[in-house]
Design a protein around this motif. Structure first.
Motif, PDB file in Angstrom:
ATOM      1  N   VAL A  88       0.812  -1.221   0.000  1.00 15.82           N
ATOM      2  CA  VAL A  88       0.000   0.000   0.000  1.00 15.82           C
ATOM      3  C   VAL A  88       0.841   1.264   0.000  1.00 15.82           C
ATOM      4  N   GLY A  89       2.158   1.119  -0.193  1.00 16.17           N
ATOM      5  CA  GLY A  89       2.943   2.348  -0.230  1.00 16.17           C
ATOM      6  C   GLY A  89       4.430   2.085  -0.326  1.00 16.17           C
ATOM      7  N   TYR A  90       5.176   3.177  -0.360  1.00 15.69           N
ATOM      8  CA  TYR A  90       6.632   3.154  -0.518  1.00 15.69           C
ATOM      9  C   TYR A  90       7.235   4.088   0.524  1.00 15.69           C
ATOM     10  N   TYR A  91       8.385   3.688   1.118  1.00 14.24           N
ATOM     11  CA  TYR A  91       9.045   4.635   2.023  1.00 14.24           C
ATOM     12  C   TYR A  91      10.472   4.889   1.573  1.00 14.24           C
ATOM     13  N   HIS A  92      10.991   6.036   1.981  1.00 15.97           N
ATOM     14  CA  HIS A  92      12.314   6.464   1.521  1.00 15.97           C
ATOM     15  C   HIS A  92      12.954   7.338   2.586  1.00 15.97           C
ATOM     16  N   ALA A  93      14.260   7.184   2.752  1.00 16.94           N
ATOM     17  CA  ALA A  93      15.003   8.103   3.621  1.00 16.94           C
ATOM     18  C   ALA A  93      16.214   8.567   2.828  1.00 16.94           C
ATOM     19  N   ASN A  94      16.420   9.877   2.739  1.00 19.36           N
ATOM     20  CA  ASN A  94      17.557  10.411   1.982  1.00 19.36           C
ATOM     21  C   ASN A  94      18.851  10.266   2.756  1.00 19.36           C
ATOM     22  N   ALA A  95      19.966  10.284   2.017  1.00 22.49           N
ATOM     23  CA  ALA A  95      21.272  10.151   2.663  1.00 22.49           C
ATOM     24  C   ALA A  95      21.660  11.440   3.382  1.00 22.49           C
ATOM     25  N   SER A  96      21.338  12.565   2.755  1.00 21.90           N
ATOM     26  CA  SER A  96      21.811  13.835   3.291  1.00 21.90           C
ATOM     27  C   SER A  96      20.831  14.376   4.319  1.00 21.90           C
ATOM     28  N   LEU A  97      21.365  14.849   5.458  1.00 23.93           N
ATOM     29  CA  LEU A  97      20.541  15.338   6.562  1.00 23.93           C
ATOM     30  C   LEU A  97      19.682  16.525   6.178  1.00 23.93           C
ATOM     31  N   LEU A  98      20.131  17.267   5.169  1.00 22.95           N
ATOM     32  CA  LEU A  98      19.412  18.495   4.825  1.00 22.95           C
ATOM     33  C   LEU A  98      18.377  18.273   3.718  1.00 22.95           C
ATOM     34  N   ASP A  99      18.332  17.063   3.189  1.00 23.19           N
ATOM     35  CA  ASP A  99      17.516  16.808   2.009  1.00 23.19           C
ATOM     36  C   ASP A  99      16.080  16.470   2.387  1.00 23.19           C
ATOM     37  N   LYS A 100      15.160  17.366   2.064  1.00 26.20           N
ATOM     38  CA  LYS A 100      13.761  17.174   2.414  1.00 26.20           C
ATOM     39  C   LYS A 100      12.900  16.818   1.217  1.00 26.20           C
ATOM     40  N   ASP A 101      13.566  16.562   0.081  1.00 20.36           N
ATOM     41  CA  ASP A 101      12.777  16.348  -1.128  1.00 20.36           C
ATOM     42  C   ASP A 101      12.776  14.886  -1.536  1.00 20.36           C
ATOM     43  N   LEU A 102      11.807  14.524  -2.342  1.00 22.78           N
ATOM     44  CA  LEU A 102      11.726  13.175  -2.887  1.00 22.78           C
ATOM     45  C   LEU A 102      12.520  13.179  -4.197  1.00 22.78           C
ATOM     46  N   SER A 103      13.576  12.345  -4.277  1.00 22.73           N
ATOM     47  CA  SER A 103      14.460  12.355  -5.445  1.00 22.73           C
ATOM     48  C   SER A 103      13.748  11.759  -6.667  1.00 22.73           C
ATOM     49  N   PRO A 104      14.277  11.987  -7.880  1.00 16.62           N
ATOM     50  CA  PRO A 104      13.686  11.384  -9.082  1.00 16.62           C
ATOM     51  C   PRO A 104      13.606   9.866  -8.975  1.00 16.62           C
ATOM     52  N   THR A 105      14.635   9.253  -8.405  1.00 15.52           N
ATOM     53  CA  THR A 105      14.621   7.792  -8.210  1.00 15.52           C
ATOM     54  C   THR A 105      13.435   7.384  -7.338  1.00 15.52           C
ATOM     55  N   ALA A 106      13.278   8.092  -6.204  1.00 20.00           N
ATOM     56  CA  ALA A 106      12.202   7.755  -5.278  1.00 20.00           C
ATOM     57  C   ALA A 106      10.840   7.929  -5.951  1.00 20.00           C
ATOM     58  N   ARG A 107      10.706   9.007  -6.720  1.00 22.83           N
ATOM     59  CA  ARG A 107       9.419   9.269  -7.394  1.00 22.83           C
ATOM     60  C   ARG A 107       9.074   8.167  -8.381  1.00 22.83           C
ATOM     61  N   LYS A 108      10.109   7.698  -9.099  1.00 23.73           N
ATOM     62  CA  LYS A 108       9.863   6.627 -10.092  1.00 23.73           C
ATOM     63  C   LYS A 108       9.338   5.372  -9.407  1.00 23.73           C
ATOM     64  N   ILE A 109       9.978   5.005  -8.308  1.00 24.65           N
ATOM     65  CA  ILE A 109       9.566   3.785  -7.617  1.00 24.65           C
ATOM     66  C   ILE A 109       8.183   3.976  -7.000  1.00 24.65           C
ATOM     67  N   ALA A 110       7.951   5.159  -6.420  1.00 28.13           N
ATOM     68  CA  ALA A 110       6.639   5.436  -5.836  1.00 28.13           C
ATOM     69  C   ALA A 110       5.553   5.333  -6.909  1.00 28.13           C
ATOM     70  N   ASP A 111       5.865   5.806  -8.120  1.00 25.82           N
ATOM     71  CA  ASP A 111       4.913   5.713  -9.234  1.00 25.82           C
ATOM     72  C   ASP A 111       4.593   4.250  -9.542  1.00 25.82           C
ATOM     73  N   LYS A 112       5.645   3.421  -9.542  1.00 25.73           N
ATOM     74  CA  LYS A 112       5.466   1.986  -9.837  1.00 25.73           C
ATOM     75  C   LYS A 112       4.492   1.357  -8.846  1.00 25.73           C
ATOM     76  N   VAL A 113       4.708   1.668  -7.575  1.00 23.40           N
ATOM     77  CA  VAL A 113       3.852   1.113  -6.517  1.00 23.40           C
ATOM     78  C   VAL A 113       2.427   1.641  -6.678  1.00 23.40           C
ATOM     79  N   HIS A 114       2.314   2.912  -7.021  1.00 26.78           N
ATOM     80  CA  HIS A 114       1.012   3.556  -7.146  1.00 26.78           C
ATOM     81  C   HIS A 114       0.210   2.983  -8.313  1.00 26.78           C
ATOM     82  N   GLN A 115       0.927   2.565  -9.367  1.00 25.91           N
ATOM     83  CA  GLN A 115       0.249   1.975 -10.534  1.00 25.91           C
ATOM     84  C   GLN A 115      -0.539   0.742 -10.131  1.00 25.91           C
TER      85      GLN A 115
END
Lengths: 207, 316
Positions: A88-115
């Motif tokens: 029912v979903g995808y989770y992700h944690a970025n490597a960099s402490l300051l990074d609050k965004d969802l990377s292109p890689t993460a978005r692609k995988i999230a899209d796959k799960v959402h399909q």
């Protein structure tokens, strides 16, 4: 595809597994999938209950062959558990402490799960809140992202995510004291040694 | 010496705590250096214990190596008090022009978030005097990464590998950066370089194949090439590399959907890989066997399997 209107409940064990995975590989980006059930109510609102998290990778997150292999097996695993359990979903944690965004890689995988499951969500570890969380000054360390009407993942209002826990940060500190993260295995660990169990069954049972 | 040895020693030390022996601590830290493992909290804790209690039992060379190792670990897990003492101790033993100790000081300030100081006082100054300093050129790349400037890191690292084309670590890092930036063809090129340097290194075969598979394409060429690299990895690993076996199965499944691309021996490859996988799982991970078999069925590589009570796999 627009997402169905839904409210998400995240059970404590699922939340803890996400955090333990991030803690085990603090210098890497990590990801995994969320398992749970979807209940359709009379109104247009579905209720998604996330009961478990399966950690997948801490290396080479953008490559497909092992991801595809893992997704098929985790889907089988969910089905095997019964009770309507599914991805029912995808989770992700970025490597960099300051990074609050969802990377292109993460978005692609999230899209796959959402399909496969239009009610699915994405949970991103809010790295900027980690320090407060570890000092037990805040519980707000997991952020819900949903697809908007154009199919883009956006951070969503925190009202839509309920974390079912008596005290997530306290429970997390207890697990840290016992070095529980060392006994959590992801699919990457499993591929290096198939005796390592990516389902982590029984990891969080009370001692 | 393997990762399992490392884990065993770590558990022994953990059990004995402050009473851990010199030999165990020394072996643990040596293994970490050899296997290039990154487990900084543990290394910092055990390293500080070793240096505090047993420094005199180390040779000068090993003492310096260990101090450098523990300083790096302390910086990595932000144990700044310990890091300060260790880095200062090394600074005193070597001239200030030492690139290796300058690198530690740069890392210290970078970890503290004092990026301007790290760059201006330690990287730029050193590179002015020694523009070919490999240590500090790499710190330059790392600093870009710290600031989430992946493209900047890539540009610098490209210049670096032009100068130091035999530096495998640099090519590996460049490959990873390209993957982060979703530049798959460029990442593939890095692994082609690495395979030129080390034609028998199994992980390079698997990673190269993984990248080609990811690029994919409707004419199947990338899947065919990926398949040959997975096959090489299976051979080099004597059939034990699970990633390569899964990769072979995945390639077979992709190619069976593309017209005219599957010859008889190629079909055999996929089926043999499927067979091997099931054998491995039946022996070492039987509770996962059912999910693996379902995957292989979906890929058309097995007609079905049943496990007898003795745990052997029979293909129908």
């Amino acid at each position: 595809m627009p997402s169905t209107e839904a409210a998400y409940t995240l059970q404590e064990n699922a939340a803890l597994k996400i955090l333990l995975h991030a803690a085990k590989y603090p210098s890497a980006a990590v990801n995994g999938v969320l398992l749970g059930t979807v209940a359709q109510s009379e109104s247009d609102l579905s209720a998604v209950t996330i009961v478990d998290a399966v950690p997948l990778f801490h290396t080479f997150l953008s490559l497909s062959p092992m991801l595809e292999t893992a997704l098929v097996q985790v889907a089988s695993y969910a089905k095997q558990q019964g009770f309507g359990l599914q991805v029912v979903g995808y989770y992700h944690a970025n490597a960099s402490l300051l990074d609050k965004d969802l990377s292109p890689t993460a978005r692609k995988i999230a899209d796959k799960v959402h399909q496969r499951q239009p009610a699915s969500c994405t949970i991103l570890v809010d790295n900027t809140k980690l320090q407060e969380f570890c000092h037990q000054e805040s519980e707000e360390v997991l952020q819900l992202w949903l697809q908007d009407s154009s199919g883009t993942w956006k951070p969503s209002s925190s009202d839509l995510l309920t974390v079912k826990s008596e005290g997530l940060s306290m429970r997390y500190q207890q697990l840290q004291a016992q070095h529980t993260y060392r006994r959590l295995f992801d699919f990457d660990d499993h591929l290096n040694d198939i005796a390592k169990d990516w389902s982590n069954d029984g990891l969080l049972n009370e001692p | 010496m393997t990762l399992q040895h490392l884990e065993d020693i770590r558990e022994i030390i953990q059990a004995r705590g402050q009473r851990a022996s010199f030999e165990d601590l020394q072996t643990y830290l040596r293994l970490v250096r050899e296997l290039k493992v990154r487990d900084s909290e543990v290394v910092a804790e055990y390293g500080v214990l070793l240096l505090r209690k047993f420094k005199k039992q180390l040779s000068t060379e090993e003492e310096l190596l260990t101090t450098e190792q523990v300083a790096t670990a302390a910086i990595d897990c932000k144990a700044f008090d310990a890091a300060f003492l260790l880095v200062t101790a090394l600074r005193k033993r070597f001239p200030s022009s030492s690139q290796r100790t300058t690198r530690l000081v740069e890392m210290y300030f970078e970890a503290k978030g004092q990026l301007e100081k790290a760059r201006d006082n330690y990287i730029t100054n050193t590179l002015d005097v020694s523009p070919d300093s490999q240590y500090l050129l790499k710190r330059q790349v790392a600093l870009e990464k710290t600031q989430d400037n992946i493209q900047g890191a890539i540009d610098l690292l490209c210049k670096y590998v032009d100068l130091f084309m035999m530096d495998r670590e640099a090519w590996e890092e460049l490959g990873e950066l390209y993957l982060q930036a979703q530049m798959f063809s460029q990442a593939a090129h890095c692994y082609e370089e690495l395979l030129l340097h080390q034609a028998h290194h199994i992980p390079y075969h698997v990673q190269y194949a993984d990248i080609l598979y990811t690029i994919g394409g409707s004419n199947g060429n990338n899947f065919r090439t990926a398949r040959s690299y997975y096959a090489a990895a299976v051979q080099l690993s004597k059939g034990t590399n699970v990633r390569a076996l899964y990769g072979l199965c995945a390639c077979s499944a992709q190619l069976s959907g593309i017209k005219g691309s599957v010859g008889k021996d190629q079909e055999e490859l996929g089926r043999k890989a499927a067979e091997l996988l099931q054998k491995l799982y039946a022996a070492r991970s039987p509770d996962k066997l059912k999910m693996v078999t379902e995957l292989l069925k979906a890929q058309g590589l097995t007609s079905g399997a049943s496990t007898s009570k003795a745990g052997t796999v029979l293909l129908e």
